[in-house]
Write a protein that holds these residues in place. Structure first.
Motif, PDB file in Angstrom:
ATOM      1  N   TYR A 140       0.855  -1.182   0.000  1.00 46.76           N
ATOM      2  CA  TYR A 140       0.000   0.000   0.000  1.00 46.76           C
ATOM      3  C   TYR A 140       0.891   1.232   0.000  1.00 46.76           C
ATOM      4  O   TYR A 140       1.766   1.367   0.840  1.00 46.76           O
ATOM      5  N   LEU A 141       0.689   2.108  -0.974  1.00 51.15           N
ATOM      6  CA  LEU A 141       1.490   3.323  -1.047  1.00 51.15           C
ATOM      7  C   LEU A 141       0.600   4.494  -1.416  1.00 51.15           C
ATOM      8  O   LEU A 141       0.033   4.544  -2.512  1.00 51.15           O
ATOM      9  N   ALA A 142       0.456   5.440  -0.487  1.00 48.18           N
ATOM     10  CA  ALA A 142      -0.328   6.644  -0.754  1.00 48.18           C
ATOM     11  C   ALA A 142       0.508   7.597  -1.593  1.00 48.18           C
ATOM     12  O   ALA A 142       1.556   8.071  -1.152  1.00 48.18           O
ATOM     13  N   THR A 148      -3.938   6.316  -4.330  1.00 46.43           N
ATOM     14  CA  THR A 148      -3.161   5.227  -3.732  1.00 46.43           C
ATOM     15  C   THR A 148      -2.811   4.180  -4.780  1.00 46.43           C
ATOM     16  O   THR A 148      -3.588   3.921  -5.704  1.00 46.43           O
ATOM     17  N   MET A 149      -1.632   3.595  -4.629  1.00 45.58           N
ATOM     18  CA  MET A 149      -1.252   2.422  -5.407  1.00 45.58           C
ATOM     19  C   MET A 149      -1.201   1.243  -4.434  1.00 45.58           C
ATOM     20  O   MET A 149      -0.626   1.367  -3.346  1.00 45.58           O
ATOM     21  N   ALA A 150      -1.823   0.136  -4.805  1.00 45.77           N
ATOM     22  CA  ALA A 150      -1.895  -1.002  -3.892  1.00 45.77           C
ATOM     23  C   ALA A 150      -1.780  -2.312  -4.653  1.00 45.77           C
ATOM     24  O   ALA A 150      -2.091  -2.388  -5.841  1.00 45.77           O
ATOM     25  N   GLU A 151      -1.305  -3.340  -3.942  1.00 42.57           N
ATOM     26  CA  GLU A 151      -1.316  -4.708  -4.452  1.00 42.57           C
ATOM     27  C   GLU A 151      -2.376  -5.470  -3.667  1.00 42.57           C
ATOM     28  O   GLU A 151      -2.299  -5.548  -2.440  1.00 42.57           O
ATOM     29  N   ILE A 152      -3.351  -6.005  -4.361  1.00 39.02           N
ATOM     30  CA  ILE A 152      -4.475  -6.677  -3.715  1.00 39.02           C
ATOM     31  C   ILE A 152      -4.570  -8.121  -4.200  1.00 39.02           C
ATOM     32  O   ILE A 152      -4.524  -8.389  -5.403  1.00 39.02           O
ATOM     33  N   LYS A 153      -4.696  -9.016  -3.248  1.00 42.68           N
ATOM     34  CA  LYS A 153      -4.848 -10.437  -3.573  1.00 42.68           C
ATOM     35  C   LYS A 153      -6.313 -10.731  -3.871  1.00 42.68           C
ATOM     36  O   LYS A 153      -7.205 -10.368  -3.098  1.00 42.68           O
TER      37      LYS A 153
END
Length: 220
Positions: A140-142, A148-153
């Motif tokens: 998670y990177l604001a 926001t940029m996020a990696e979601i499973k």
């Protein structure tokens, strides 16, 4: 493409940057006033120097103005951090990244010319907290207060066995999918016919509220 980097300040943050850049076969100059810290990178960085980054003449002699990137990673000494950033800017470095201790410090760094300002402790705290609250958010990177940029499973079956075009993350959530990881295979900028499968990891960017909505869907 090989580039050259100078890292000024070799605390945990600066040292980590040096190690990663060296692993990627980049030219790295590591600078710190602490000889022990410098020596710890002697066999890793391209060049190591025991020096005070606040000494403008020393930085000139090291040719700092000729580096592609300079990272000012001095930690608790905010005054030194600001002064070094200012000196580096005046030496015409094209790309400067500076570490900030707080929001006021970050505003000062931006105003004096830092191209990128990072908050390592704050950002890591946010990532850990989000992962604890939402296990499906792997990273998670604001990027700012709203994006926001996020990696979601992907754990909700209703999203699996379908293409990106069929799911249409942009229309449903206002999110852009920038990468899909399936096992060890990573596809960057995936096409619309890319298939989403159970436990795939999607890298998305968009409004923070949209990331939260997608995460909520994984819990249903």
């Amino acid at each position: 493409m090989k580039q050259n980097f100078a890292v000024i300040g070799l605390g945990r943050f600066g040292t980590s940057i040096c190690r990663v850049l060296a692993q990627e076969h980049q030219d790295v100059l590591a600078i710190d006033i602490n000889e022990e810290r410098v020596n710890s990178l002697a066999n890793i960085a391209t060049q190591v120097v025991v020096a005070d980054g606040q000494d403008e003449e020393t930085l000139k002699s090291l040719g700092i103005g000729n580096f592609d990137h300079v990272i000012v990673s001095i930690g608790k000494n905010i005054q030194a951090n600001i002064l070094v950033t200012l000196i580096v800017k005046e030496l015409s470095v094209p790309d400067i990244t500076a570490k900030a201790e707080n929001n006021t410090h970050a505003r000062v760094l931006t105003r004096i010319g830092a191209d990128h300002v990072v908050h390592p402790e704050r950002d890591m705290g946010e990532r850990v907290a989000h992962h604890l609250l939402s296990p499906n958010i792997l990273n998670y990177l604001a990027l700012n207060d709203d994006v926001t940029m996020a990696e979601i499973k992907i754990t909700n079956p209703k999203f699996t066995g379908k293409t990106l075009q069929a799911i249409n993350f942009h229309q449903q959530f206002g999110l852009t999918v920038i990468a899909i990881q399936h096992g060890n295979k990573v596809t960057v900028s995936p096409a619309g016919d890319a298939l989403v499968q159970l436990n795939d990891e999607l890298s998305v960017v968009g409004p923070t509220t949209a990331v939260d909505r997608l995460d909520a869907q994984m819990k249903n």
